[in-house]
Design an enzyme around this catalytic site. Sequence first.
Site, PDB file in Angstrom:
ATOM      1  N   SER A 113       5.935  10.341 -33.820  1.00  0.00           N
ATOM      2  CA  SER A 113       7.374  10.589 -33.997  1.00  0.00           C
ATOM      3  C   SER A 113       8.035   9.823 -32.974  1.00  0.00           C
ATOM      4  O   SER A 113       7.924   8.633 -32.541  1.00  0.00           O
ATOM      5  CB  SER A 113       7.583  11.878 -34.048  1.00  0.00           C
ATOM      6  N   HIS A 114       8.998  10.834 -32.066  1.00  0.00           N
ATOM      7  CA  HIS A 114       9.733  10.026 -30.933  1.00  0.00           C
ATOM      8  C   HIS A 114       8.786   9.594 -29.778  1.00  0.00           C
ATOM      9  O   HIS A 114       9.504   9.279 -28.767  1.00  0.00           O
ATOM     10  CB  HIS A 114      10.968  10.762 -30.668  1.00  0.00           C
ATOM     11  N   ASP A 278      14.481   7.739 -35.124  1.00  0.00           N
ATOM     12  CA  ASP A 278      13.444   7.508 -34.213  1.00  0.00           C
ATOM     13  C   ASP A 278      12.175   6.744 -34.721  1.00  0.00           C
ATOM     14  O   ASP A 278      12.266   5.957 -35.537  1.00  0.00           O
ATOM     15  CB  ASP A 278      12.906   8.912 -33.887  1.00  0.00           C
ATOM     16  N   ASP A 280       9.703   7.393 -36.105  1.00  0.00           N
ATOM     17  CA  ASP A 280       8.818   7.337 -37.715  1.00  0.00           C
ATOM     18  C   ASP A 280      10.197   7.666 -38.750  1.00  0.00           C
ATOM     19  O   ASP A 280       9.855   7.827 -39.866  1.00  0.00           O
ATOM     20  CB  ASP A 280       7.905   8.591 -37.791  1.00  0.00           C
ATOM     21  N   ASP A 282      12.518   9.925 -39.040  1.00  0.00           N
ATOM     22  CA  ASP A 282      12.997  11.018 -39.670  1.00  0.00           C
ATOM     23  C   ASP A 282      13.921  11.802 -38.706  1.00  0.00           C
ATOM     24  O   ASP A 282      14.910  12.743 -39.271  1.00  0.00           O
ATOM     25  CB  ASP A 282      11.777  12.447 -39.920  1.00  0.00           C
ATOM     26  N   ARG A 283      14.343  11.236 -37.698  1.00  0.00           N
ATOM     27  CA  ARG A 283      15.362  11.916 -36.687  1.00  0.00           C
ATOM     28  C   ARG A 283      16.752  10.998 -36.933  1.00  0.00           C
ATOM     29  O   ARG A 283      16.521   9.924 -37.159  1.00  0.00           O
ATOM     30  CB  ARG A 283      15.259  12.007 -35.276  1.00  0.00           C
ATOM     31  N   LYS A 377      12.569  15.811 -42.707  1.00  0.00           N
ATOM     32  CA  LYS A 377      13.953  15.405 -42.182  1.00  0.00           C
ATOM     33  C   LYS A 377      13.889  13.846 -42.418  1.00  0.00           C
ATOM     34  O   LYS A 377      13.129  13.347 -42.453  1.00  0.00           O
ATOM     35  CB  LYS A 377      14.189  15.919 -40.756  1.00  0.00           C
TER      36      LYS A 377
END
Length: 544
Positions: A113-114, A278, A280, A282-283, A377
């Site tokens: 992710s982030h 981010d 991947d 999703d944010r 998300k």
Amino acid sequence: MEISTIKTQAFSDQRPGTSGLRKKVTIFQAPHYLENFVQSIFDTRTDLKGGTLVLGGDGRHYNRQAIQTIIRMAAANGVARVIVGQGGLLSTPAASCIIRKYRTNGGIILSASHNPGGPDGDFGIKFNTPNGGPAPEGVTEAIYARTREIGEYRTLTSGAIDLDTIGMLSLGNTRVEIIDPVADYAALMEALFDFGRIRQLFDAGLFRMRFDAMHAITGPYAKHILEEMLGAEPGTVINGIPREDFGGGHPDPNLVHAHEVVALTSGRKAVDFAAASDGDGDRNMILGRDFFVTPSDSLAVIAANAHHIKGYAGGISGVARSMPTSQAVDRVAEMLGIDCYETPTGWKFFGNLLDANRITLCGEESFGTGSNHVREKDGLWAVLFWLNLLAVRKQSVKEIVQEHWRRFGRNFYTRYDYEGIDTEAANGLITRLQERLADLPGSSLDSYTVDYADSFAYTDPVDGSVSENQGIRIGFTDGSRIVYRLSGTGTEGATLRVYLEAYEPDREKQGRKTAEVMKPLVGIATGLAEIESRTGRREPTVIT
Ligand code: G16
């Protein structure tokens, strides 16, 4: 091509956290580490044998090698069909979309992710179930249990396959399909939002935006959708080429790490709207001119305005937010007369509610917003929602949010993160707080009176599963809150998160600065948890 069975030894540290197994790249590169976890997925998800698996990742360092390893293992474990994003790439929401659309048996998503990438950065892997969502705890615990006892894994002796050419190939009895990672997702977005209307916004030439892909996965998605389909000017997407090390940056869309795009929202040439996503995809972070929309407010505004948007015009069934997320959306739900659920942190907790149609929209303070269109998300979805809303309401971001506050009151919100602290000290701090909970209700702290104090536990209303110890909540009689929890996504030491919220119904006072409003609560929160003496930190690492 031969199937080989490789002897291995179990690792003791493969329990998935808030969102899958996240570790340093170097740990994943250790012999058998990745393979053990992947075999544990195949051993517990038996319907993958003869079934279809979706596979892709955010393109960070080690993504390509891991994709090759997993394809070979999928073939050796009898998976009939593997759908892979070209180049081994799939954003997390796109993976969720594809898992659902092609009615597959689930997917493996490679992402941390982030968290920063590169050879010294982080890597991650998670399994998503056929509904497209992150595996619930029952599934991740079963995978973890298997990792504790595993003694061998299966793989195929074969060379690397070409991940870069769209098309179909065979590996033993397995069909591998390399697909365009963007097309299915873009089609879904077009079905939900009024692209014609958004195009008019850009066509008039009076509206400008920037989207910061942070050198991560959303670059190709944003370029195609915003610039090619919606006609935003070339250059709208910045840092749009995915890099294995995210350009050396920290692909976390907040005011600290996405400062480049934040800077474009002020000054003489300020753009009208800006956003970031981010590692991947999703944010999301939403910005107007000189204006930051907190993720909690963004969720509330989205819920209050869903009727303006094509995909949600029929109404929303309910909403959910993670426990530390501000209570702004609760007020919208009350006005709409719909249910509002408070879940533990982790998108996986929304899955059952979405599947049972108890909710349509959900979100988290950690820059995550989404709906029933997928089971993750979705960063670009949130950006398109806002764009569609700006096109319909013909107001600025700031005007829309301020009008929202006037109507519902303002939930001031801030989060303090203390990253990389000593794990024992962090656990000690939480234990001590837990011991004090019973004595707090009714007591006065500064000018606040404690209304309730508890350790948050959640019973899933759909399957009855119980998740305990999901963070400490201290609520005050005026609606303010302090929440403490330890992050489940970090890879070094522990991260303590302190979430602060204050409610302000008075319109005259809604324009105050967040830092000023929060000052007394910050004092209470740091004092009560003895943060400085227990962690040695006077200041947090990041304030969002
Ligand atoms: C994951 C989860 C989110 C959670 C976030 C932060 O997001 O999916 O639900 O809010 O981690 O979790 P924590 O506070 O435990 O670090 P992502 O974007 O990292 O997959």
